[in-house]
Design an enzyme around this catalytic site. Structure first.
Site, PDB file in Angstrom:
ATOM      1  N   SER A  12      -7.720   4.573   5.308  1.00  0.00           N
ATOM      2  CA  SER A  12      -7.940   3.685   6.447  1.00  0.00           C
ATOM      3  C   SER A  12      -7.036   2.478   6.321  1.00  0.00           C
ATOM      4  O   SER A  12      -6.564   2.157   5.233  1.00  0.00           O
ATOM      5  CB  SER A  12      -9.401   3.242   6.504  1.00  0.00           C
TER       6      SER A  12
ATOM      7  N   LYS B 244       0.815  -1.213   0.000  1.00  0.00           N
ATOM      8  CA  LYS B 244       0.000   0.000   0.000  1.00  0.00           C
ATOM      9  C   LYS B 244       0.848   1.262   0.000  1.00  0.00           C
ATOM     10  O   LYS B 244       0.361   2.350  -0.344  1.00  0.00           O
ATOM     11  CB  LYS B 244      -0.920   0.016   1.222  1.00  0.00           C
TER      12      LYS B 244
END
Length: 375
Positions: free
Chosen positions: A100, A82
């Site tokens: 998130s 990510k």
């Protein structure tokens, strides 16, 4: 992040361009190979092992020949692939960010390095380790309820008060292109290792690269980015999903030949990074008009737990349950294994897998216990 309509086109060349852009900010994580894992993946499952599975009563399982090449994105910054997407702002950096989970950590890190504030909405059920890490990167945190409407309400409130720019965790071209750089590196690194491995195998067939890559699928950012990175290479791309409580939304959409993704996914699978439905932009690449992902396969909670135990005990690699879902497909899903056996024949397949990290050690005993339960 840029307006999606002004981003780079969703092509392999754009993944390569994104890679050049983010190189200064990411690690080129290693690719590892284990003979023990190859042997385990290439074994025949017994009738006893298949009890309680969709293949119960069909006799012993198939016996494919599989060689696995694992991209260790658990060693990436923030412990996950990510980190790649948020460093790919084709339209320049905006003033604030939102996200998130692993995405939140990546956004907070990217924002800190670019000198801008990050406002992060995280559900109350978020992994405490990920919450602490996100705060550690300097983000301002906002807790929301776990349901999508509750998260959206908090997001709208934060954006209204701060003027923040919403950065989706997967449904944006920049994010997809950034995540696709992991697949690009995997192809290059595996090709070198496969050639070395083939040269050391007497009488073995010369092999030049991967036959397939299988990635986990939640929102589809990594999967669609990897598919773009493989476009035109001849490498087949597959997805792995949990089957628990309908988490296999991509599998179900493909089997039903739907025109769009299934939007309502409510699951508490232990693969908590894969609890989200596939986004619209990833879907356009995965299926849609592009159809760059060949197929998707699902595995049970027990199989995810068993794969996690193998990785921790035998490979000595620390990963989260979401990371081992594709590996569990290779090890336990007889439909995928039959495909490898039929198409790979005696030579078999070289299969690439992308790992990610961020395992909560407090939850580990319960995660491993699931694998010990009867199917």
């Amino acid at each position: 992040m840029a307006d999606p309509s002004k981003c780079l086109p969703l092509t392999r060349a754009s993944v390569q361009a994104a890679h050049e852009l983010i190189k200064p900010h990411i690690h080129r994580t290693p690719v590892i190979h284990s003979r023990t894992l190859d042997e385990f993946a290439s074994r025949q499952q017994t009738e006893a092992e298949l009890q309680g599975t969709p293949w119960e009563g069909q006799g012993p399982g198939v016996r494919p020949t599989v060689r696995l090449w694992i991209k260790c994105e658990n060693l990436q910054r923030i412990g996950a692939f990510k980190a790649r997407g948020p460093f790919t702002p084709s339209g320049g950096w905006s003033r604030t960010r939102r996200g998130s989970g692993n995405h939140a950590q990546a956004l907070a890190l990217a924002a800190r390095e670019n000198g801008i504030p990050a406002h992060v909405v995280m559900p109350s059920v978020s992994n405490p380790t990920k919450v602490a890490a996100t705060a550690g990167y300097g983000a301002v945190l906002y807790e929301s309820g776990s349901a999508a409407p509750e998260r959206q309400k908090m997001l709208d409130s934060v954006v209204g008060r701060t003027g923040a720019t919403f950065v989706p965790p997967y449904d944006h071209p920049d994010i997809i292109l950034g995540q696709g750089t992991a697949g690009l590196e995997l192809q290059e690194q595996a090709a070198e290792l496969i050639a070395e491995h083939a040269a050391k195998t007497p009488g073995g067939k010369a092999r030049t690269g991967l036959d397939a890559i299988i990635t986990p699928c939640g929102g589809g950012g990594l999967l669609s980015g990897t598919a773009l990175s493989c476009e035109g290479t001849g490498i087949s791309v597959f997805a792995g999903e949990p089957s628990h409580q309908g988490a296999d939304d991509l599998v179900r959409a493909i089997r039903a030949n739907l025109d769009g993704p299934i939007s309502d996914v409510r699951t508490l699978t232990i693969a908590d990074g894969l609890r989200t439905p596939v986004g619209l932009i990833p879907w356009s690449i995965i299926r849609g008009d592009r159809r760059l992902v060949r197929d998707a396969f699902a595995v049970s909670e027990r199989d995810i737990s068993r794969a996690l135990r193998f990785v921790l005990e035998r490979l000595k690699v620390v990963v989260e349950p979401s990371a081992v879902v594709p590996l569990a497909v290779v090890l336990f899903n007889e439909d995928f294994r039959k495909l490898v056996e039929e198409e790979g024949g005696e030579d078999g397949w070289d299969v690439g897998v992308i790992f990610t990290g961020n395992l909560s050690l407090d939850a580990l005993p319960e995660l491993l216990k699931i694998g010990d339960e009867k199917a």
